[in-house]
Scaffold this motif. Sequence first.
Motif, PDB file in Angstrom:
ATOM      1  N   THR A 127      12.468  -8.952  -3.662  1.00  0.00           N
ATOM      2  CA  THR A 127      11.916  -9.777  -4.742  1.00  0.00           C
ATOM      3  C   THR A 127      11.275  -8.946  -5.855  1.00  0.00           C
ATOM      4  O   THR A 127      10.851  -9.502  -6.858  1.00  0.00           O
ATOM      5  N   GLY A 128      11.188  -7.628  -5.663  1.00  0.00           N
ATOM      6  CA  GLY A 128      10.565  -6.787  -6.684  1.00  0.00           C
ATOM      7  C   GLY A 128       9.058  -6.926  -6.732  1.00  0.00           C
ATOM      8  O   GLY A 128       8.438  -6.759  -7.779  1.00  0.00           O
ATOM      9  N   ASN A 144      13.414 -20.437  -0.895  1.00  0.00           N
ATOM     10  CA  ASN A 144      14.236 -19.247  -0.983  1.00  0.00           C
ATOM     11  C   ASN A 144      14.197 -18.502   0.353  1.00  0.00           C
ATOM     12  O   ASN A 144      13.154 -18.388   0.987  1.00  0.00           O
ATOM     13  N   TRP A 145      15.326 -17.931   0.788  1.00  0.00           N
ATOM     14  CA  TRP A 145      15.360 -17.227   2.072  1.00  0.00           C
ATOM     15  C   TRP A 145      14.494 -15.976   2.059  1.00  0.00           C
ATOM     16  O   TRP A 145      13.987 -15.568   3.097  1.00  0.00           O
ATOM     17  N   LYS A 146      14.290 -15.366   0.891  1.00  0.00           N
ATOM     18  CA  LYS A 146      13.410 -14.189   0.801  1.00  0.00           C
ATOM     19  C   LYS A 146      11.953 -14.591   1.042  1.00  0.00           C
ATOM     20  O   LYS A 146      11.196 -13.855   1.671  1.00  0.00           O
ATOM     21  N   ILE A 150      10.974  -5.786   3.528  1.00  0.00           N
ATOM     22  CA  ILE A 150      12.305  -6.110   2.997  1.00  0.00           C
ATOM     23  C   ILE A 150      12.208  -7.242   1.983  1.00  0.00           C
ATOM     24  O   ILE A 150      12.824  -7.181   0.912  1.00  0.00           O
ATOM     25  N   SER A 151      11.425  -8.260   2.288  1.00  0.00           N
ATOM     26  CA  SER A 151      11.244  -9.364   1.359  1.00  0.00           C
ATOM     27  C   SER A 151      10.607  -8.894   0.056  1.00  0.00           C
ATOM     28  O   SER A 151      11.038  -9.280  -1.030  1.00  0.00           O
ATOM     29  N   PHE A 155       3.526  -1.877   1.056  1.00  0.00           N
ATOM     30  CA  PHE A 155       4.136  -2.435   2.265  1.00  0.00           C
ATOM     31  C   PHE A 155       5.027  -1.400   2.954  1.00  0.00           C
ATOM     32  O   PHE A 155       5.085  -1.349   4.178  1.00  0.00           O
ATOM     33  N   LEU A 156       5.710  -0.569   2.173  1.00  0.00           N
ATOM     34  CA  LEU A 156       6.547   0.491   2.744  1.00  0.00           C
ATOM     35  C   LEU A 156       5.700   1.506   3.496  1.00  0.00           C
ATOM     36  O   LEU A 156       6.017   1.887   4.633  1.00  0.00           O
ATOM     37  N   ILE A 157       4.618   1.946   2.876  1.00  0.00           N
ATOM     38  CA  ILE A 157       3.734   2.928   3.520  1.00  0.00           C
ATOM     39  C   ILE A 157       3.156   2.350   4.812  1.00  0.00           C
ATOM     40  O   ILE A 157       3.142   3.018   5.852  1.00  0.00           O
TER      41      ILE A 157
END
Length: 115
Positions: A43-44, A2-4, A38-39, A51-53
């Motif tokens: 993918t939830g 999968n590209w993600k 982003i990945s 990861f955002l923080i």
Amino acid sequence: MNWKKIMFIVGTVALIIGAVDPLEGSVVILAGSILVFISARLTGDPFRKQFLIAMIMIFAGVFLMFLFSWLGGFGGDDSILPWWMIFLIIPYPAGWIMTLVVLIIRAVKKRKGTL
């Protein structure tokens, strides 16, 4: 594949490769953290908030590091003490370490099957 998943792997590799030279590799580390986030977001992944923080911390630290470099670097005849600059750059390595710790925790949970 999968590209993600490929995006996640490329981001993780970029985080590791950038650590060879943390100053020159800061842009690579920032790009890697963006790809990992982003990945994870697409993918939830349950760790997407961490990861955002970490990505925001890395971005802030790298941005301030480049800003201080553009303004002339550390020390010298500046009226600002170098310690203040160091405290403003600390989010960069802290975010990198946080990303690695979350990646390790994620891998352990995935291996145990609880993720």
